[in-house]
Design a protein around this motif. Structure first.
Motif, PDB file in Angstrom:
ATOM      1  N   ARG A   7       0.816  -1.210   0.000  1.00 22.84           N
ATOM      2  CA  ARG A   7       0.000   0.000   0.000  1.00 22.84           C
ATOM      3  C   ARG A   7       0.854   1.266   0.000  1.00 22.84           C
ATOM      4  NH1 ARG A   7      -3.559  -2.179   4.929  1.00 22.84           N
ATOM      5  NH2 ARG A   7      -1.398  -2.576   5.549  1.00 22.84           N
ATOM      6  N   LEU A   8       2.085   1.179   0.495  1.00 18.84           N
ATOM      7  CA  LEU A   8       2.979   2.335   0.432  1.00 18.84           C
ATOM      8  C   LEU A   8       3.338   2.648  -1.015  1.00 18.84           C
ATOM      9  CD1 LEU A   8       5.419   1.718   3.437  1.00 18.84           C
ATOM     10  CD2 LEU A   8       3.319   3.090   3.369  1.00 18.84           C
ATOM     11  N   MET A   9       3.480   1.615  -1.829  1.00 23.19           N
ATOM     12  CA  MET A   9       3.765   1.842  -3.245  1.00 23.19           C
ATOM     13  C   MET A   9       2.548   2.434  -3.950  1.00 23.19           C
ATOM     14  SD  MET A   9       5.882   2.001  -5.540  1.00 23.19           S
ATOM     15  CE  MET A   9       7.163   1.138  -6.395  1.00 23.19           C
ATOM     16  N   ILE A  10       1.363   1.999  -3.554  1.00 27.35           N
ATOM     17  CA  ILE A  10       0.155   2.594  -4.124  1.00 27.35           C
ATOM     18  C   ILE A  10       0.080   4.075  -3.763  1.00 27.35           C
ATOM     19  CG2 ILE A  10      -2.381   2.597  -4.017  1.00 27.35           C
ATOM     20  CD1 ILE A  10      -2.232  -0.443  -3.650  1.00 27.35           C
ATOM     21  N   ASP A  11       0.353   4.407  -2.498  1.00 28.29           N
ATOM     22  CA  ASP A  11       0.381   5.809  -2.086  1.00 28.29           C
ATOM     23  C   ASP A  11       1.355   6.603  -2.953  1.00 28.29           C
ATOM     24  OD1 ASP A  11      -1.320   5.101  -0.002  1.00 28.29           O
ATOM     25  OD2 ASP A  11       0.274   5.074   1.513  1.00 28.29           O
ATOM     26  N   ASN A  12       2.537   6.028  -3.164  1.00 26.39           N
ATOM     27  CA  ASN A  12       3.602   6.691  -3.929  1.00 26.39           C
ATOM     28  C   ASN A  12       3.146   7.020  -5.341  1.00 26.39           C
ATOM     29  OD1 ASN A  12       5.889   6.105  -6.067  1.00 26.39           O
ATOM     30  ND2 ASN A  12       6.968   6.844  -4.263  1.00 26.39           N
ATOM     31  N   LEU A  13       2.465   6.085  -5.973  1.00 21.85           N
ATOM     32  CA  LEU A  13       2.101   6.246  -7.384  1.00 21.85           C
ATOM     33  C   LEU A  13       0.829   7.062  -7.583  1.00 21.85           C
ATOM     34  CD1 LEU A  13       2.927   2.603  -8.451  1.00 21.85           C
ATOM     35  CD2 LEU A  13       4.136   4.652  -9.218  1.00 21.85           C
ATOM     36  N   MET A  14      -0.008   7.125  -6.552  1.00 24.39           N
ATOM     37  CA  MET A  14      -1.235   7.907  -6.678  1.00 24.39           C
ATOM     38  C   MET A  14      -1.023   9.363  -6.273  1.00 24.39           C
ATOM     39  SD  MET A  14      -3.475   5.991  -8.053  1.00 24.39           S
ATOM     40  CE  MET A  14      -5.029   6.856  -7.778  1.00 24.39           C
ATOM     41  N   ASP A  15       0.133   9.684  -5.747  1.00 24.78           N
ATOM     42  CA  ASP A  15       0.487  11.074  -5.439  1.00 24.78           C
ATOM     43  C   ASP A  15       1.876  11.339  -5.992  1.00 24.78           C
ATOM     44  OD1 ASP A  15       1.020  13.598  -4.445  1.00 24.78           O
ATOM     45  OD2 ASP A  15       1.592  12.830  -2.461  1.00 24.78           O
ATOM     46  N   LEU A  16       1.927  11.957  -7.153  1.00 29.33           N
ATOM     47  CA  LEU A  16       3.208  12.174  -7.829  1.00 29.33           C
ATOM     48  C   LEU A  16       3.884  13.479  -7.420  1.00 29.33           C
ATOM     49  CD1 LEU A  16       2.317  10.844 -11.394  1.00 29.33           C
ATOM     50  CD2 LEU A  16       3.346   9.630  -9.465  1.00 29.33           C
ATOM     51  N   THR A  17       3.384  14.107  -6.353  1.00 31.60           N
ATOM     52  CA  THR A  17       4.046  15.313  -5.850  1.00 31.60           C
ATOM     53  C   THR A  17       5.495  15.033  -5.472  1.00 31.60           C
ATOM     54  OG1 THR A  17       1.911  16.006  -4.943  1.00 31.60           O
ATOM     55  CG2 THR A  17       3.855  17.193  -4.174  1.00 31.60           C
ATOM     56  N   HIS A  18       5.757  13.798  -5.043  1.00 33.87           N
ATOM     57  CA  HIS A  18       7.122  13.462  -4.611  1.00 33.87           C
ATOM     58  C   HIS A  18       8.142  13.563  -5.744  1.00 33.87           C
ATOM     59  CE1 HIS A  18       6.031   9.584  -6.466  1.00 33.87           C
ATOM     60  NE2 HIS A  18       7.330   9.374  -6.570  1.00 33.87           N
ATOM     61  N   GLU A  19       7.688  13.592  -6.993  1.00 29.16           N
ATOM     62  CA  GLU A  19       8.628  13.679  -8.111  1.00 29.16           C
ATOM     63  C   GLU A  19       9.501  14.923  -8.015  1.00 29.16           C
ATOM     64  OE1 GLU A  19       6.073  11.291 -11.563  1.00 29.16           O
ATOM     65  OE2 GLU A  19       6.461  13.436 -11.762  1.00 29.16           O
TER      66      GLU A  19
ATOM     67  N   ASP B 115       2.792   3.096  16.467  1.00 24.92           N
ATOM     68  CA  ASP B 115       1.663   3.832  17.036  1.00 24.92           C
ATOM     69  C   ASP B 115       1.616   5.279  16.585  1.00 24.92           C
ATOM     70  OD1 ASP B 115       0.886   1.567  18.508  1.00 24.92           O
ATOM     71  OD2 ASP B 115       2.303   2.052  20.113  1.00 24.92           O
ATOM     72  N   ARG B 116       2.558   5.699  15.752  1.00 23.51           N
ATOM     73  CA  ARG B 116       2.554   7.076  15.279  1.00 23.51           C
ATOM     74  C   ARG B 116       1.428   7.285  14.271  1.00 23.51           C
ATOM     75  NH1 ARG B 116       7.566   9.792  16.308  1.00 23.51           N
ATOM     76  NH2 ARG B 116       6.661  11.580  15.225  1.00 23.51           N
ATOM     77  N   ARG B 117       0.685   8.360  14.444  1.00 23.95           N
ATOM     78  CA  ARG B 117      -0.420   8.679  13.536  1.00 23.95           C
ATOM     79  C   ARG B 117       0.116   9.513  12.386  1.00 23.95           C
ATOM     80  NH1 ARG B 117      -3.984  13.044  13.180  1.00 23.95           N
ATOM     81  NH2 ARG B 117      -6.001  12.538  12.208  1.00 23.95           N
ATOM     82  N   LEU B 118      -0.147   9.067  11.160  1.00 21.21           N
ATOM     83  CA  LEU B 118       0.323   9.788   9.983  1.00 21.21           C
ATOM     84  C   LEU B 118      -0.699  10.850   9.586  1.00 21.21           C
ATOM     85  CD1 LEU B 118       1.771   6.863   7.845  1.00 21.21           C
ATOM     86  CD2 LEU B 118       2.911   8.285   9.547  1.00 21.21           C
ATOM     87  N   LEU B 119      -0.207  11.972   9.106  1.00 22.28           N
ATOM     88  CA  LEU B 119      -1.067  13.094   8.741  1.00 22.28           C
ATOM     89  C   LEU B 119      -1.472  13.001   7.274  1.00 22.28           C
ATOM     90  CD1 LEU B 119       0.880  15.942  10.586  1.00 22.28           C
ATOM     91  CD2 LEU B 119      -0.977  14.500  11.445  1.00 22.28           C
ATOM     92  N   MET B 120      -2.628  13.538   6.955  1.00 21.41           N
ATOM     93  CA  MET B 120      -3.149  13.498   5.594  1.00 21.41           C
ATOM     94  C   MET B 120      -3.271  14.906   5.019  1.00 21.41           C
ATOM     95  SD  MET B 120      -3.491  10.344   4.842  1.00 21.41           S
ATOM     96  CE  MET B 120      -3.519   8.777   5.714  1.00 21.41           C
ATOM     97  N   LEU B 121      -2.935  15.055   3.760  1.00 19.05           N
ATOM     98  CA  LEU B 121      -3.062  16.310   3.037  1.00 19.05           C
ATOM     99  C   LEU B 121      -3.953  16.099   1.817  1.00 19.05           C
ATOM    100  CD1 LEU B 121       0.716  17.318   3.137  1.00 19.05           C
ATOM    101  CD2 LEU B 121      -1.100  18.179   4.638  1.00 19.05           C
ATOM    102  N   ASN B 122      -4.321  17.176   1.138  1.00 12.68           N
ATOM    103  CA  ASN B 122      -5.172  17.011  -0.035  1.00 12.68           C
ATOM    104  C   ASN B 122      -4.492  16.213  -1.138  1.00 12.68           C
ATOM    105  OD1 ASN B 122      -3.326  19.103  -0.641  1.00 12.68           O
ATOM    106  ND2 ASN B 122      -4.721  19.986  -2.146  1.00 12.68           N
ATOM    107  N   ILE B 123      -3.154  16.228  -1.172  1.00 12.29           N
ATOM    108  CA  ILE B 123      -2.438  15.465  -2.194  1.00 12.29           C
ATOM    109  C   ILE B 123      -2.542  13.955  -1.973  1.00 12.29           C
ATOM    110  CG2 ILE B 123      -0.799  17.322  -2.713  1.00 12.29           C
ATOM    111  CD1 ILE B 123       1.228  15.921  -0.909  1.00 12.29           C
ATOM    112  N   ASP B 124      -2.990  13.543  -0.780  1.00 21.49           N
ATOM    113  CA  ASP B 124      -3.085  12.119  -0.455  1.00 21.49           C
ATOM    114  C   ASP B 124      -4.417  11.507  -0.874  1.00 21.49           C
ATOM    115  OD1 ASP B 124      -0.548  12.116   0.924  1.00 21.49           O
ATOM    116  OD2 ASP B 124      -1.539  13.161   2.568  1.00 21.49           O
ATOM    117  N   GLY B 125      -5.269  12.292  -1.515  1.00 25.28           N
ATOM    118  CA  GLY B 125      -6.611  11.819  -1.825  1.00 25.28           C
ATOM    119  C   GLY B 125      -6.651  10.526  -2.614  1.00 25.28           C
ATOM    120  N   GLY B 126      -5.815  10.398  -3.639  1.00 26.08           N
ATOM    121  CA  GLY B 126      -5.822   9.194  -4.461  1.00 26.08           C
ATOM    122  C   GLY B 126      -5.453   7.952  -3.675  1.00 26.08           C
ATOM    123  N   GLY B 127      -4.394   8.049  -2.873  1.00 29.07           N
ATOM    124  CA  GLY B 127      -3.977   6.909  -2.063  1.00 29.07           C
ATOM    125  C   GLY B 127      -5.007   6.540  -1.019  1.00 29.07           C
ATOM    126  N   VAL B 128      -5.619   7.556  -0.384  1.00 31.09           N
ATOM    127  CA  VAL B 128      -6.646   7.302   0.629  1.00 31.09           C
ATOM    128  C   VAL B 128      -7.836   6.577   0.013  1.00 31.09           C
ATOM    129  CG1 VAL B 128      -8.351   8.413   2.125  1.00 31.09           C
ATOM    130  CG2 VAL B 128      -5.984   9.215   2.130  1.00 31.09           C
TER     131      VAL B 128
END
Length: 353
Positions: A145-157, A314-327
């Motif tokens: 699922r981390l790879m899915i997150d990566n590919l559905m949000d290309l901001t990291h490019e 147990d760390r809670r990860l934060l969500m931004l609008n760029i994460d919509g596709g992965g979510v």
């Protein structure tokens, strides 16, 4: 963690050309081989005699021969012979539905009775001479699922791939996320920008000027269980962008088939299909090499991310609008997992009774 009543890419035909291939898919240890008539077969990677991996053996006359004591296995998991022994009464080992299609070998790791080859994605570019494809395989130690997150949000490019496909305009252009049933799309358009190095080379590959402003697009398309196809490209600015004529753009489909190996590792089948100059094999290889280098840059980040998540569960990860596709993709997966679990309960109750 992952749907099982579905088709995953297990390997490519060249991987079983000379000998059996042992590969874990969704925590299932499977051996793939060419059986009688050249058909592909997949059974448990476990010899019922002494438990040796059958993938350490070889294929003879369409039969899988254990490399330990020579027990022979057919494509349905049935013991067929062994030198000087009577083994046909041995119980069969598990056989998996497997199909060779579109240049890949697909496996169904779940309930064999539910396997329907018509559910394998239709890849129009795989069988069209007007398209060329080049790709490869990476093993990555991360949750699929981390790879899915990566590919559905290309901001990291902009950061991970700054020297090849990244540019500030990516993060400056807000993505649009759409959900159509089990399909999730993340769409981003950038207008009147400079093409990054990878796309400058692609423009040259299509005999187009690479030093003029371009319109760029990224359309990420997720479908279960973990397939992502991304329409990408650049067109000379003002020519229509995504809808520009073929002689004014360089466009491709980035192919991403993510196959879970274990809870924290994947087989990542990557590639690019293009419909410009498909006969140019040197261009296909050049693009494949460039794309391979780009995806290698993701590998370190994803594996480091996975180690951090294991270290701090147990760390809670934060969500931004760029994460919509992965979510949204994760919601589709969760819905499928819930349905599989609910369907399995009556079957388990019937078996227990």
């Amino acid at each position: 963690m992952f749907p099982k009543n579905t088709w995953y890419v297990a390997c490519t035909p060249d991987e079983i050309e000379e000998k059996p291939l042992g590969r874990t898919v969704c925590n299932e240890q499977i051996v793939f081989f060419r059986a009688e008539g050249g058909q592909v077969a997949a059974v448990e990677d476990f010899c019922p005699h002494r438990g040796a991996p059958l993938s350490l053996g070889f294929v003879r006359d369409g039969q899988l021969v254990c490399g330990y004591h020579g027990l022979e296995m057919g494509c349905e998991g049935k013991c067929t012979s062994m030198p000087g022994q009577r083994v046909r009464g041995f119980p069969s080992i598990h056989a998996y539905p497997v199909v060779e299609r579109h240049g890949f070998i697909w496996v169904w790791p779940g309930d064999a009775e539910q396997a329907d080859p018509d559910q394998i994605p239709e890849l129009h570019w795989a069988n069209d001479p007007e398209w060329a494809y080049g790709g490869g395989l990476y093993h990555i130690n991360c949750d699929y699922r981390l790879m899915i997150d990566n590919l559905m949000d290309l901001t990291h490019e902009t950061y991970v791939h700054a020297s090849s496909i990244g540019q500030p305009e990516i993060e400056e252009s807000a993505p649009e996320t759409k959900v159509n049933g089990d399909e999730v799309l993340t769409i981003r358009h950038m207008e009147n920008i400079t093409a990054p190095p990878f796309w400058q080379a692609a423009l040259r590959g299509n005999n187009l000027a690479d030093d003029v402003p371009v319109d760029r697009w990224q359309i990420c398309r997720f479908t279960p269980p973990s397939h992502i196809l991304i329409d990408v490209g650049v067109a000379h600015a003002g020519k229509g962008g995504y809808d520009a004529p073929a002689d004014a753009k360089a466009s491709s489909i980035v192919v991403d088939f993510i196959t879970p190996e274990t809870d924290t590792s994947i087989w990542y089948f990557w590639g690019m299909a293009r419909n410009f100059n498909p006969q140019d094999e040197a261009l296909t290889e050049k693009i494949r090499e460039g794309q391979g280098q780009i995806f290698a840059e993701d590998l370190e980040m994803l594996e480091s991310q996975q180690r951090n998540l294991i270290r701090y569960p147990d760390r809670r990860l934060l969500m931004l609008n760029i994460d919509g596709g992965g979510v949204q993709a994760r919601r589709v997966i969760d819905r499928i997992l819930k349905a599989e679990a609910e369907n399995a309960q009556p079957q388990q109750a019937a078996t227990a009774s």
